[in-house]
Write an enzyme that holds these catalytic residues in place. Structure first.
Site, PDB file in Angstrom:
ATOM      1  N   HIS A   1     -24.230  13.198   1.986  1.00 35.80           N
ATOM      2  CA  HIS A   1     -25.221  13.133   0.907  1.00 35.80           C
ATOM      3  C   HIS A   1     -24.775  12.170  -0.191  1.00 35.80           C
ATOM      4  O   HIS A   1     -23.584  11.982  -0.434  1.00 35.80           O
ATOM      5  CB  HIS A   1     -25.609  14.527   0.371  1.00 35.80           C
ATOM      6  CG  HIS A   1     -24.615  15.196  -0.504  1.00 35.80           C
ATOM      7  ND1 HIS A   1     -24.585  16.562  -0.696  1.00 35.80           N
ATOM      8  CD2 HIS A   1     -23.610  14.709  -1.269  1.00 35.80           C
ATOM      9  CE1 HIS A   1     -23.619  16.869  -1.537  1.00 35.80           C
ATOM     10  NE2 HIS A   1     -23.018  15.767  -1.892  1.00 35.80           N
TER      11      HIS A   1
ATOM     12  N   GLU B   1     -29.755  15.415   0.717  1.00 42.67           N
ATOM     13  CA  GLU B   1     -29.101  16.017   1.870  1.00 42.67           C
ATOM     14  C   GLU B   1     -29.589  15.354   3.161  1.00 42.67           C
ATOM     15  O   GLU B   1     -30.612  14.660   3.166  1.00 42.67           O
ATOM     16  CB  GLU B   1     -29.411  17.528   1.893  1.00 42.67           C
ATOM     17  CG  GLU B   1     -28.986  18.287   0.636  1.00 42.67           C
ATOM     18  CD  GLU B   1     -27.465  18.460   0.491  1.00 42.67           C
ATOM     19  OE1 GLU B   1     -26.695  17.730   1.142  1.00 42.67           O
ATOM     20  OE2 GLU B   1     -27.060  19.335  -0.295  1.00 42.67           O
TER      21      GLU B   1
END
Ligand code: PGA
Length: 247
Positions: free
Chosen positions: A138, A143
């Site tokens: 990330h 994410e």
């Protein structure tokens, strides 16, 4: 993507600080993108030392942080507002109104995201963005699976990210479940990117990043396409990369 290997965390911090100071001196109106977490703390210490010794001025510099937890007030000791004030802003001659971090306490988080994106655009874009990298790739709180076209948005934090950050809280339960983060496109549009990595926990991430495969499953991989991205990483972070000779 260029890469500089340094010995350890201290050397990474020094090299990155020198890089930033050089940019600040060459552009008094620099728009500087900042990160939080364990990685940049040493860099911020070096910027403070330099400011005290050499009086590098931040009076016209504007800063834009990557992200903030949803649900934490600015005063909360785990908020990124608090982190930035403690670890950097209060020690420099930067103007409060020139420092920008998304607000984590809003009636309308979507409106906050749009406002933050506009702020960056109105300022003329980010000149230099500092990044750490999560073990899952990330950048900011984007994410795996986040669109490369994303702008500032609300994210559900990966459980692995919450666990990694639980060290700053009393317990895992206290770690917020959501955050506001600059999107991957927002980050990618920075004119220049400086990604920092130190230590064993970043070894796998460095292997994936430097493998050259570009996939939304590993958000940082998009940086392979960026025209001006530099990695400063220490020997430990690069250990596995060198073992399998991709660097
Ligand atoms: P760290 O976090 O600097 O605390 O390792 C980096 C990140 O999660 O982006």
């Amino acid at each position: 993507m260029n890469i500089i290997e340094v010995k350890n965390y201290d050397e990474m911090s020094l090299k990155a600080a020198e890089y930033i100071i050089n940019r600040v001196k060459n552009n008094l109106n620099l728009n500087l993108g900042l990160a939080t977490g364990g990685t940049p703390k040493g860099v911020y210490n070096k910027l403070i030392e330099d400011h005290q010794q050499n009086h590098t001025s931040y009076k016209q510099v504007k800063t834009f942080n990557l992200d903030e937890y949803i649900g934490l007030s600015k005063e909360d000791s785990n908020s990124y507002h608090h982190y930035m004030n403690e670890n950097l802003f209060q020690h420099l001659n930067i103007l409060n109104e020139n420092t920008h971090i998304p607000s984590g306490l809003n009636d309308d988080n979507e409106a906050e995201c749009r406002k933050y994106e506009s702020l960056i655009i109105e300022a003329g874009g980010i000149d230099l963005q500092i990044l750490g990298i999560g073990a899952n790739g990330h950048i900011g709180f984007n994410e795996p699976g986040t669109s490369f076209h994303s702008k500032t948005h609300v994210v559900d934090l990966a459980q692995s990210t919450r666990k990694a950050n639980a060290r700053f809280f009393h317990s895992l339960d206290e770690v917020p479940t959501q955050a506001i983060t600059m999107g991957i496109q927002t980050i990618y549009q920075s004119k220049e990117i400086l990604l920092l990595a130190s230590g064993k926990s970043k070894q796998d991430a460095m292997v994936k990043l430097l493998s050259g495969e570009i996939t939304e499953e590993f958000p940082a991989s998009i940086l392979n396409n960026h025209p001006k991205a530099l990695i400063i990483a220490d020997e430990e972070a690069l250990f596995r990369v060198k073992e399998i000779s991709i660097f």
